[in-house]
Design an enzyme around this catalytic site. Sequence first.
Site, PDB file in Angstrom:
ATOM      1  CB  SER A   3      33.170 -16.940   4.885  1.00  0.00           C
ATOM      2  OG  SER A   3      34.413 -18.077   3.778  1.00  0.00           O
ATOM      3  CG  HIS A  30      34.571 -22.546  -0.462  1.00  0.00           C
ATOM      4  ND1 HIS A  30      33.938 -21.323   0.240  1.00  0.00           N
ATOM      5  CD2 HIS A  30      35.455 -22.513   0.178  1.00  0.00           C
ATOM      6  CE1 HIS A  30      34.508 -20.367   1.130  1.00  0.00           C
ATOM      7  NE2 HIS A  30      35.775 -21.392   1.877  1.00  0.00           N
ATOM      8  CE  LYS A  59      42.257 -13.988   2.431  1.00  0.00           C
ATOM      9  NZ  LYS A  59      41.218 -14.971   3.404  1.00  0.00           N
TER      10      LYS A  59
END
Length: 276
Positions: A186, A37, A149
């Site tokens: 994450s 991020h 991604k």
Amino acid sequence: MNVHKTHQELRASIEEFKAQGKVIALVPTMGALHEGHMSLIKAAKGQADIVVCSIFVNPTQFAEGEDFTTYPRDEAKDIAILLDNGADIVYIPSVEEMYPEREEITEPPIKNGDILEGEFRPHFFRGVGIVVTKLLHQCAPDKAFFGQKDYQQLSVIKQMVKSLGVPVEIIGCPTQREEDGLALSSRNNYLSVWERKIAPELHKIMQEMAEEYRQGTPVEIVCEKGKRKLLAAGFAKVDYLRFCDSQTLLPEIKSSARLLAAAWLGTTRLIDNIEV
Ligand code: PAF
């Protein structure tokens, strides 16, 4: 850094910056922020004056039984990270703020949302399409940044924005990886110590597959062998492991090829993709 919880507050703040002629960038996220991020925030800072980061775990892109309730959430930590990395505005709406009408009748114009990820998560791109459309509407950015991604997500969003005529430039940023090659996500937080050791095999095996493809080995053989290697490495299941056209994401390769994969390590689903 301003933290806004409603779209009215967000919009008022953005209107002020727009009146000063500032270029606005949006980085949409679901929080649980990591270096991937941060690379989006960095890219946004390089191409805009004001960087807005949204944090919203979007219920409509999770199906029943998926990890919506357990998805990692740490608002205070995320805000501290964004402050450190120079974001100007954080937008953290509630579910009620984003979905005030309980009945969602919206069908975003999505092409090829039923292949690859869509085959295994049929609800996913509809949910992403709805929330990204809402965020673009609420924030009205000049540019919006997404990670490669989620390659198919990036492609679906580009096409959706074009189809709706949303005046925003969609910018894709390279996947960030751990030193051992594991793509940052994450969901890597879910991996056990043992699974974390195996996880980089996904990228490694994909690179080997890309090499075999370049050397002319037939696609079916490369994919079959890749799948066997993943299962032997400890992956529980391979959802897909496919060479696709990098533009259309269809199996017929017209421009360049891209290898996309989704595989399960225990109860964690990892996705990755590489240029071939
Ligand atoms: O990639 C994500 O984190 C999400 O799918 C997105 C684009 C923020 C929409 O909820």
